[in-house]
Write a protein that holds these residues in place. Structure first.
Motif, PDB file in Angstrom:
ATOM      1  N   ILE A   4       0.671   4.505   1.313  1.00 26.68           N
ATOM      2  CA  ILE A   4      -0.292   5.043   2.545  1.00 26.68           C
ATOM      3  C   ILE A   4      -0.257   6.649   2.529  1.00 26.68           C
ATOM      4  O   ILE A   4       0.909   7.483   2.065  1.00 26.68           O
TER       5      ILE A   4
ATOM      6  N   PRO B  18       0.875  -1.290  -0.094  1.00 25.97           N
ATOM      7  CA  PRO B  18       0.131  -0.016   0.305  1.00 25.97           C
ATOM      8  C   PRO B  18       0.963   1.318   0.127  1.00 25.97           C
ATOM      9  O   PRO B  18       1.814   1.221   0.665  1.00 25.97           O
TER      10      PRO B  18
ATOM     11  N   VAL C 111      -6.245   0.110   3.103  1.00 28.75           N
ATOM     12  CA  VAL C 111      -6.000   0.469   1.647  1.00 28.75           C
ATOM     13  C   VAL C 111      -5.449  -0.771   1.153  1.00 28.75           C
ATOM     14  O   VAL C 111      -4.757  -1.458   1.869  1.00 28.75           O
ATOM     15  N   PRO C 112      -5.696  -1.220  -0.266  1.00 30.89           N
ATOM     16  CA  PRO C 112      -5.051  -2.225  -0.803  1.00 30.89           C
ATOM     17  C   PRO C 112      -3.829  -2.084  -1.048  1.00 30.89           C
ATOM     18  O   PRO C 112      -3.146  -0.895  -1.293  1.00 30.89           O
ATOM     19  N   ARG C 113      -3.159  -2.924  -1.864  1.00 34.17           N
ATOM     20  CA  ARG C 113      -1.676  -2.924  -2.090  1.00 34.17           C
ATOM     21  C   ARG C 113      -1.818  -2.265  -3.477  1.00 34.17           C
ATOM     22  O   ARG C 113      -2.607  -2.625  -4.299  1.00 34.17           O
ATOM     23  N   LYS C 114      -0.563  -1.613  -3.791  1.00 37.78           N
ATOM     24  CA  LYS C 114      -0.311  -1.109  -5.065  1.00 37.78           C
ATOM     25  C   LYS C 114       0.530  -2.148  -6.022  1.00 37.78           C
ATOM     26  O   LYS C 114       1.326  -3.140  -5.111  1.00 37.78           O
TER      27      LYS C 114
ATOM     28  N   LEU D 107      -6.038  -6.284   1.976  1.00 40.28           N
ATOM     29  CA  LEU D 107      -4.725  -6.883   1.569  1.00 40.28           C
ATOM     30  C   LEU D 107      -5.013  -8.379   1.018  1.00 40.28           C
ATOM     31  O   LEU D 107      -5.829  -9.123   1.434  1.00 40.28           O
TER      32      LEU D 107
ATOM     33  N   ASN E 293      -6.543  -5.825   8.113  1.00 41.43           N
ATOM     34  CA  ASN E 293      -6.909  -5.074   6.584  1.00 41.43           C
ATOM     35  C   ASN E 293      -7.502  -6.103   5.873  1.00 41.43           C
ATOM     36  O   ASN E 293      -6.484  -6.664   5.004  1.00 41.43           O
TER      37      ASN E 293
END
Length: 554
Positions: free
Chosen positions: A155, A153, A166-169, A543, A540
């Motif tokens: 952040i 992520p 929040v999700p991973r990029k 993820l 989370n």
């Protein structure tokens, strides 16, 4: 009385700013042991103190010293210390070993970069230089996370725990963010650091160089290395050995290092590196995979015809860096009282008494029979091996030369410029210049460059990154080969009265497998990335775990 931002300030700041305690001499004005939004972020001094706080945890000397244990060059004897699972392939979401998956420093950097915008500085260039330092730290932390986990992520600052989910990029998206931070930082940073431990232009360029190298972006790696060379700030230290001693902390070869003070912020890991008889734990030890990588003093590999290698006396006639990096059986050393001794890990008994350094004599004896010499000896440089002021290096000039050579060879093949940079590193320690006839093709020179990088930077924490990115002739990660083997030690005896340290040890070539075995290691292709810790997945739900690491059964 003006505030002074010394190295002591850098070391103390993280504790001060984020736990509410203070360091003597850091503050001369307001009671910043109780920082709050209403009393801070008002002045240039506030911004400078918070910037120093971002340095706390940007990198760990402890982790740097342990990191080669995640590769074929090191072994961590105690699983609970966290660096054994990554080498033997037993990682899992619930058993990650040491976890690099944390965002504390990145959050601090985000906070600084947001709040500093509203602070007026007497000198705008000084403000931009400070911003450049913090962007460099943030970029470095994302680089570590991205390379080890494969996309994380990106952040921001959040008002609630729910908002922070929040999700991973993707790995590529994180690389883009890293490049943006570094490019902006490089444009703003000064050419020279204001003091030891501070980030200057060379440090940001070194991160850009290593990051590009790790992703086979040869053009960017070479360009960044050349930019460091063109600064004219750094040079090879005349003494390879002294570079890693306390007396070498201010060497012109060092681009950036972690910072420790024996009283204010000591590094106790050094004590864990000594062997049992020297009062250490043997937590972090080198392996014979590293020993076998060193060339002979004549420039030939140990498997090359005419090298002179003798497997019964494997330490004889080797690259001088081996003896500067590794304390091997038969080697001379001095204990903390300055007494001359012979290192012996091969015999169960010495002069009729128990040998405390025999690998199976005690838990704290080196299981490989080797001990690191780099950073560790001479022992008497430390008044207390558990409270040292050694500063493990993150980037140094030799890596720049080797990275330039690797990138140029991959781009254009062998050249005089490549040979010259390799020769500068080799001749510094008394090794012969590159045999240009033998290493006249890209493939042959690649093999030499990889070997040169491996031994020059051994014990400095970058070996795992290299064996993940380097490929074998059939396209596999080198890690799939070197970390899918049984880790072994040598068996033999040491002539304690022998005149030559290189030949005191005689190795028993027909030793039984169970005498030599330390552990079985396995590396599967999915081990390229570490597992996301299960606790982070639980916290989370956006993820997604890395492939290969099965979710726990419910």
């Amino acid at each position: 009385m003006k505030l002074k931002y010394t190295i002591t300030n850098i070391l103390c700041a993280g504790v001060l700013l984020f736990s509410g305690t203070s360091c003597q001499g850091f503050l001369d004005k307001a009671p910043y042991d109780a920082l709050s939004e209403t009393s801070t972020w008002k002045t240039e001094d506030d911004a400078k103190k918070f910037a120093i706080g971002c340095y706390d945890g940007w990198e760990s000397g402890e982790v740097l010293l342990y990191a080669d244990c995640m590769s074929d060059f090191g072994y961590n004897n105690f699983p609970w210390e966290g660096f054994r699972d990554q080498a033997n392939g037993t990682m899992s979401p619930s058993n990650t070993g040491y976890s690099f998956y944390h965002f504390t420093t990145i959050r601090r950097c985000n906070e600084f970069l947001t709040k500093v915008q509203d602070i007026k500085f007497a000198d705008e260039a000084e403000k931009q230089n400070l911003i450049g330092q913090i962007k460099t730290i943030r970029a470095y932390r994302y680089f570590v996370l991205n390379f080890l986990y494969g996309g994380v992520p990106i952040i921001d600052s959040y008002m609630s725990a729910e908002e922070a989910k929040v999700p991973r990029k993707t790995e590529a998206e994180v690389r883009t963010a890293i490049a943006k931070d570094l490019d902006e930082a490089i444009a703003a940073l000064k050419d020279r650091p204001s003091e030891r431990g501070r980030i200057a232009k060379g440090a940001a360029l070194a991160i850009k160089m290593r990051e590009a190298l790790y992703y086979d972006d040869w053009e960017t790696a070479k360009k960044s290395a050349q930019a460091i060379i063109d600064l004219g700030v750094y040079e090879l230290d005349p003494s390879y050995e002294t570079l890693f001693n306390v007396s070498g902390k201010d060497s012109k070869e060092i681009i950036l290092a972690t910072q420790y003070l024996s009283v204010t912020k000591p590094l106790g890991t050094i004590g864990q590196m000594y062997n049992n008889a020297e009062g250490g734990w043997s937590s972090i030890v080198p392996t014979y995979n590293l020993v076998n990588t060193y060339e002979m003093r004549n420039g030939k590999t140990i498997n090359e015809a005419g090298s002179g290698y003798d497997p019964t006396h494997p330490f004889m006639g080797r690259d001088p860096r081996m003896a500067m990096t590794i304390l091997y059986p038969g080697a001379d050393y001095k204990d903390n009282n300055g007494v001359n001794k012979v290192f012996n890990t091969l015999d169960k008994e010495i002069s009729g008494g128990v040998n405390k350094n025999f690998p199976v004599a005690a838990d704290n004896a080196s299981k490989t029979g080797l001990t690191w010499k780099k950073y560790v000896y001479p022992m008497d440089q430390y008044s207390d091996i558990w409270s040292t002021d050694v500063c493990p290096i993150v980037f140094r000039y030799a890596e720049v030369l080797l990275s330039w050579a690797e990138a140029e060879n991959e781009l254009n093949g062998p050249s005089k410029e490549v040979y010259n940079k390799l020769n500068a590193v080799r001749t510094r320690v008394g090794m012969p210049t590159v045999d240009e006839g033998k290493y006249s093709t890209k493939d042959a020179l690649r093999e030499l460059i990889h070997r040169e990088r491996a031994v020059e930077l051994a014990g400095e924490g970058i070996r795992r990154g290299d064996i993940l990115r380097w490929k074998t002739t059939d396209g596999k990660m080198l890690a799939e080969v070197v970390l899918s083997q049984t880790l072994e030690r040598l068996v033999g005896t040491v002539d304690m009265n022998g005149a030559n340290p290189e030949t005191r040890a005689t190795i028993k070539l027909d030793a039984a497998a169970d005498e030599k075995k330390i552990e079985d290691r396995v590396f599967k292709p999915y081990n390229r990335y570490f597992p996301i810790p299960q606790s982070d997945l639980d916290n989370n739900d956006k993820l997604v775990q890395n492939p290969g690491y099965a979710a726990p059964k419910k």
